[in-house]
Scaffold this motif. Structure first.
Motif, mmCIF file in Angstrom:
data_model
loop_
_atom_site.group_PDB
_atom_site.id
_atom_site.type_symbol
_atom_site.label_atom_id
_atom_site.label_comp_id
_atom_site.label_asym_id
_atom_site.label_seq_id
_atom_site.Cartn_x
_atom_site.Cartn_y
_atom_site.Cartn_z
ATOM 1 N N ALA A 249 0.776 -1.145 -0.117
ATOM 2 C CA ALA A 249 0.007 0.067 -0.249
ATOM 3 C C ALA A 249 0.670 1.375 -0.109
ATOM 4 N N GLU A 250 1.584 1.330 0.863
ATOM 5 C CA GLU A 250 2.583 2.475 1.046
ATOM 6 C C GLU A 250 3.496 2.977 -0.221
ATOM 7 N N GLU A 251 3.800 1.797 -0.857
ATOM 8 C CA GLU A 251 4.559 1.961 -2.044
ATOM 9 C C GLU A 251 3.876 2.819 -3.040
ATOM 10 N N ASN A 252 2.492 2.937 -3.339
ATOM 11 C CA ASN A 252 1.666 3.472 -4.079
ATOM 12 C C ASN A 252 1.337 5.192 -3.633
ATOM 13 N N PHE A 253 1.700 5.364 -2.503
ATOM 14 C CA PHE A 253 1.257 6.667 -1.777
ATOM 15 C C PHE A 253 2.371 7.647 -1.600
ATOM 16 N N TYR A 254 2.686 8.712 -2.360
ATOM 17 C CA TYR A 254 3.556 9.967 -1.953
ATOM 18 C C TYR A 254 2.629 11.044 -2.457
ATOM 19 N N LYS A 255 2.206 11.695 -1.505
ATOM 20 C CA LYS A 255 1.703 12.967 -1.522
ATOM 21 C C LYS A 255 2.693 14.311 -2.015
ATOM 22 N N VAL A 256 2.168 15.092 -2.936
ATOM 23 C CA VAL A 256 3.208 16.288 -2.981
ATOM 24 C C VAL A 256 2.002 17.387 -3.431
ATOM 25 N N SER A 257 2.747 18.698 -3.169
ATOM 26 C CA SER A 257 1.886 19.752 -3.816
ATOM 27 C C SER A 257 2.291 20.003 -5.255
ATOM 28 N N LYS A 258 1.797 20.898 -5.862
ATOM 29 C CA LYS A 258 2.043 21.179 -7.357
ATOM 30 C C LYS A 258 3.441 21.228 -7.402
ATOM 31 N N GLU A 259 3.919 22.417 -6.579
ATOM 32 C CA GLU A 259 5.329 22.905 -6.682
ATOM 33 C C GLU A 259 6.263 21.615 -6.520
ATOM 34 N N GLU A 260 5.999 20.810 -5.593
ATOM 35 C CA GLU A 260 6.955 19.555 -5.379
ATOM 36 C C GLU A 260 6.970 18.664 -6.644
ATOM 37 N N LEU A 261 5.700 18.459 -7.153
ATOM 38 C CA LEU A 261 5.550 17.757 -8.464
ATOM 39 C C LEU A 261 6.406 18.313 -9.749
ATOM 40 N N VAL A 262 6.511 19.606 -9.777
ATOM 41 C CA VAL A 262 7.253 20.221 -10.998
ATOM 42 C C VAL A 262 8.828 19.777 -10.425
ATOM 43 N N GLN A 263 9.143 20.171 -9.308
ATOM 44 C CA GLN A 263 10.474 19.675 -8.678
ATOM 45 C C GLN A 263 10.891 18.308 -8.955
ATOM 46 N N LEU A 264 10.109 17.402 -8.820
ATOM 47 C CA LEU A 264 10.114 16.061 -8.952
ATOM 48 C C LEU A 264 10.391 15.545 -10.356
ATOM 49 N N CYS A 265 9.489 16.119 -11.554
ATOM 50 C CA CYS A 265 9.694 15.659 -12.843
ATOM 51 C C CYS A 265 9.473 16.860 -13.519
ATOM 52 N N PRO A 266 10.725 17.750 -13.681
ATOM 53 C CA PRO A 266 10.873 19.078 -14.283
ATOM 54 C C PRO A 266 10.578 19.328 -15.721
ATOM 55 N N SER A 267 10.897 17.940 -16.448
ATOM 56 C CA SER A 267 10.758 18.200 -17.916
ATOM 57 C C SER A 267 9.402 18.020 -18.687
ATOM 58 N N PHE A 268 8.495 17.868 -17.666
ATOM 59 C CA PHE A 268 7.048 17.623 -17.918
ATOM 60 C C PHE A 268 6.448 19.105 -17.648
ATOM 61 N N ASP A 269 5.743 19.709 -18.608
ATOM 62 C CA ASP A 269 5.198 21.046 -18.225
ATOM 63 C C ASP A 269 3.882 20.709 -17.532
ATOM 64 N N TRP A 270 3.947 20.638 -16.282
ATOM 65 C CA TRP A 270 2.687 20.243 -15.570
ATOM 66 C C TRP A 270 1.684 21.595 -15.559
ATOM 67 N N ASP A 271 2.215 22.926 -15.736
ATOM 68 C CA ASP A 271 1.394 24.061 -15.805
ATOM 69 C C ASP A 271 0.407 23.678 -17.023
ATOM 70 N N LEU A 272 0.972 23.412 -18.208
ATOM 71 C CA LEU A 272 0.103 23.328 -19.401
ATOM 72 C C LEU A 272 -0.585 21.978 -19.254
ATOM 73 N N TYR A 273 -0.219 20.836 -18.531
ATOM 74 C CA TYR A 273 -1.261 19.904 -18.490
ATOM 75 C C TYR A 273 -2.239 20.093 -17.639
ATOM 76 N N PHE A 274 -2.312 20.601 -16.370
ATOM 77 C CA PHE A 274 -3.571 20.967 -15.614
ATOM 78 C C PHE A 274 -4.403 21.940 -16.285
ATOM 79 N N GLN A 275 -3.651 22.984 -17.045
ATOM 80 C CA GLN A 275 -4.124 23.904 -17.772
ATOM 81 C C GLN A 275 -5.279 23.300 -18.564
#
Ligand SMILES: [Zn+2]
Length: 681
Positions: A249-275
């Motif tokens: 269970a806990e291997e599939n749970f990692y909660k982040v803010s949007k800012e942390e998500l951007v840091q975690l995976c910077p090459s994907f344009d998350w702003d564009l994605y959510f927009q």
């Protein structure tokens, strides 16, 4: 998509195997609770109980060509499809159904899928707009927007998006991601080095290449595209968690803010994605598998925009194949049906289209289905069964010698808090905003996906609607949902051989009773126990309890590890542990409930079998099943459920009452010495 995360009673069928066969049992066989003709009385129960109970049936029911396996489930699925067909035919006969009415939608969805002349005529043009959109992508910065557009219509490159309960605050919904982006069924298809896996990868490249060729590419481009797809998917697989890791269970749970998500995976344009998805406020996001989301970044960097266009095109072709012209449909089946699962023939089109319609308009058809096929008295009898099972499970918890008193208090509280859903939802989904047209199957499939996706979007940041169902009423399956602490039994499974209104109690407790007990124990299995009674991920066990539980689990795992299915292939005890604990627990709990139901009176002897014997016969016949070697190999690797044969031949031999009922002797092939037996619940 949500179904993926429910703990089901059987594996959720793959798209091309979810329909049914023309081979039918007669009504009389279906309702006769135990038919000795289905047994093989020459087999000693202690040597092979599965064949003792099912040998006659197995011999007289070879696998039809349109199946990769065939058993009690498939016979019931088949009956169900006939029932659903009669509903759809009735509705379709109404030529005057008002545009926008449920009848019009069911009729046009089904008919558009059956119109193969039209579908073949349109051919690849059905998705030409999507192909062009991919070709228009100029930079990798645009990738995120296109991924979002594809997810909206049910195509999932890279990862899955869904909205469900926050595991730490189960009454509120948050955005979730889940690793994905692979064309083959699982991670180890890309990473295993054995001969069969290497061959399958070659076959896969061949398949991808043919699909590109059908889409109009010349041979050498198609070939090179296929190699690119395999390389990119392998890169994704290398950063993915394995199926075994994903069970935790806990291997599939990692909660982040949007800012942390951007840091975690910077090459994907998350702003564009959510927009592009139309999400202004994401709130916290569960990224599922942290390393996977982080890993995507490097994979994006590594490949060119042209490679990504190839990858997205492949995702489009792969996801659309079943709804396109017959050349795509056939190629898709040749690989996923025949090569992967050994299924010689595809199911008749009406079954496949009916299955898709029944998914797309799930509760609309479900509502008609339960009106016609689900008798109200079934619900009452199920209520009674569940009540008795809950009492016997509570009694067993109180008597456990390995659980401390403090943990028992919590366990009993969790048990009494379990919500039970039977038959169908109290309120139905409203399909009025979903548009269904008479002349395009793929448009209708997309419409259904958009409808579900918009329902997901509307949940973000909202309280969880606990009345919602994760399966349609017509589904032949059951599930436990840990964040709702609920067990759910759709109307579809409340039929013979699971639930037989004409059968004696012994048989019903052995069949549906064990299913109920099975689902209840999921709240307490190696993963379910990590959630508290409110459905929040929280450890409520003492350390000593957890250690003793794990030691018992290991004993059970070893029994399954030792069970040979095919040549040197054994069941994977670790992969299937949750389901095996549930089967063993379900048997013990339901047996006690059955005894309670007798109120001290002797059980009737029917066809020469005692009540206890009929309880176990009722259980074992649910699992009768013939399976092709390729399908078995695939399932041993992917399915968290053990094969039917092992679900009979392993757990029963841990029960004294079973050993006594069939006079199992220590010399019998499957006998387990008392000291090696597993009793958990
Ligand atoms: Zn289960």
């Amino acid at each position: 998509m949500k179904k993926l995360f429910l703990i089901t009673f059987i594996a959720v069928a793959m798209v091309f195997t979810n329909a049914c066969s023309d081979v039918k049992e007669s009504k009389t066989t279906m309702t006769k609770a135990i038919d000795p003709a289905n047994m093989d009385l020459n087999v000693k129960p202690g040597d092979d109980f599965f064949r003792y109970v099912n040998g006659g049936w197995l011999a007289s029911n070879p696998i039809p060509p349109e199946y990769s396996q065939f058993g009690a489930f498939h016979v019931l699925l088949d009956k169900n499809q006939e029932d659903l067909k009669s509903i759809v035919m009735e509705v379709s006969a109404d030529k005057l159904a008002k545009k926008g009415s449920v009848d019009q939608k069911i009729r046009d969805f089904y008919n558009s899928g059956m119109d193969t002349v039209k579908i073949d005529e349109v051919g690849i043009a059905a998705i030409s707009n999507d192909l062009e959109a991919i070709q228009k992508l100029n930079t990798k910065a645009e990738l995120a927007g296109h991924v979002a557009d594809m997810q909206k219509v049910g195509i999932n490159p890279l990862f899955y998006f869904y909205v469900s309960a926050d595991q730490l605050n189960s009454s509120m919904n948050i955005i979730n991601f889940y690793q994905g982006g692979l064309g083959l069924p699982d991670v180890d298809y890309y990473t295993n080095t054995d001969e069969r896996s290497q061959q399958l990868r070659k076959d896969y490249v061949d398949h991808v290449s043919r699909m590109f060729a059908l889409a109009g590419e010349v041979e050498f481009v198609a070939n090179s595209n296929a190699e690119t797809v395999l390389a990119m998917e392998t890169a994704l697989a290398n950063t993915s968690k394995t199926r075994l890791e994903r069970r935790i269970a806990e291997e599939n749970f990692y909660k982040v803010s949007k800012e942390e998500l951007v840091q975690l995976c910077p090459s994907f344009d998350w702003d564009l994605y959510f927009q592009t998805l139309g999400i202004d406020e994401t709130g916290e996001i569960n990224v599922g598998q942290k390393n996977f989301i982080a890993g995507i970044s490097a994979v994006i960097d590594k490949y060119s925009i042209e490679d990504w266009q190839t990858y997205l095109t492949w995702n489009l072709l792969d996801a659309s194949a079943s709804y396109l012209s017959s050349d795509f449909d056939k190629q898709n089946f040749d690989f996923f049906g025949t090569t992967l699962s050994g299924q010689p023939e595809q199911k008749p089109r009406w079954k496949r289209v009916l299955g898709t319609t029944s998914n797309g308009l799930g509760e609309a058809i479900g509502q008609l289905y339960v009106e016609k096929y689900f008798p109200p008295e079934s619900k009452q009898r199920m209520d009674q069964l569940v009540k008795n099972l809950r009492i016997s499970f509570a009694d067993r918890i109180k008597e456990l010698d390995w659980m401390s008193d403090t943990t028992k208090i919590e366990a009993l509280a969790k048990l009494s808090a379990i919500t039970v859903k039977i038959g169908y939802p109290d309120k139905w989904k409203d399909y009025s905003v979903m548009e269904v047209v008479p002349d395009s199957y793929i448009k209708n499939v997309r419409s259904a996906n958009v409808f579900e996706f918009n329902r997901e979007l509307a949940k973000i940041g909202k309280p969880v609607d606990k009345s919602e169902w994760g399966m349609t009423p017509q589904t032949v399956n059951a599930y436990y949902n840990p964040t709702n602490n609920e067990i759910v039994f759709p109307a579809g499974i409340l039929q013979p051989p699971f639930f037989n209104k004409d059968a004696d109690d012994a048989v019903n407790y052995g069949a549906i009773g064990v299913v109920i007990g099975h689902e209840m124990t999921h709240g307490f299995d190696d993963q379910g126990r990590k959630y508290n009674k409110e459905g929040n991920m929280q450890d409520w066990w003492t350390e000593e309890d957890a250690e003793r539980f794990e030691a018992k689990t290991k004993v059970l795992n070893a029994q399954y590890d030792n069970y040979a299915m095919l040549d040197t292939l054994h069941v994977d005890g670790a992969l299937t542990t949750g389901e095996n604990i549930a089967d063993l627990g379900g048997l013990n709990i339901s047996y006690d409930a059955y005894q309670m139901s007798l109120h001290g009176e002797p059980a009737p002897i029917i066809d020469g079998f005692t009540g206890d014997q009929r309880f176990f016969l009722g259980y074992a016949q649910v699992w009768r099943n013939n399976i092709r070697d390729k399908e078995l190999m695939r399932r041993l690797k992917e399915d968290v459920h053990s094969p039917g044969e092992a679900r009979v031949n392993v757990p029963l031999f841990n029960l004294d009452v079973f050993v006594n009922a069939f006079d199992i002797s220590p010399e019998d092939a499957l006998a387990i010495e008392t000291k090696d037996r597993a009793i958990i619940w």
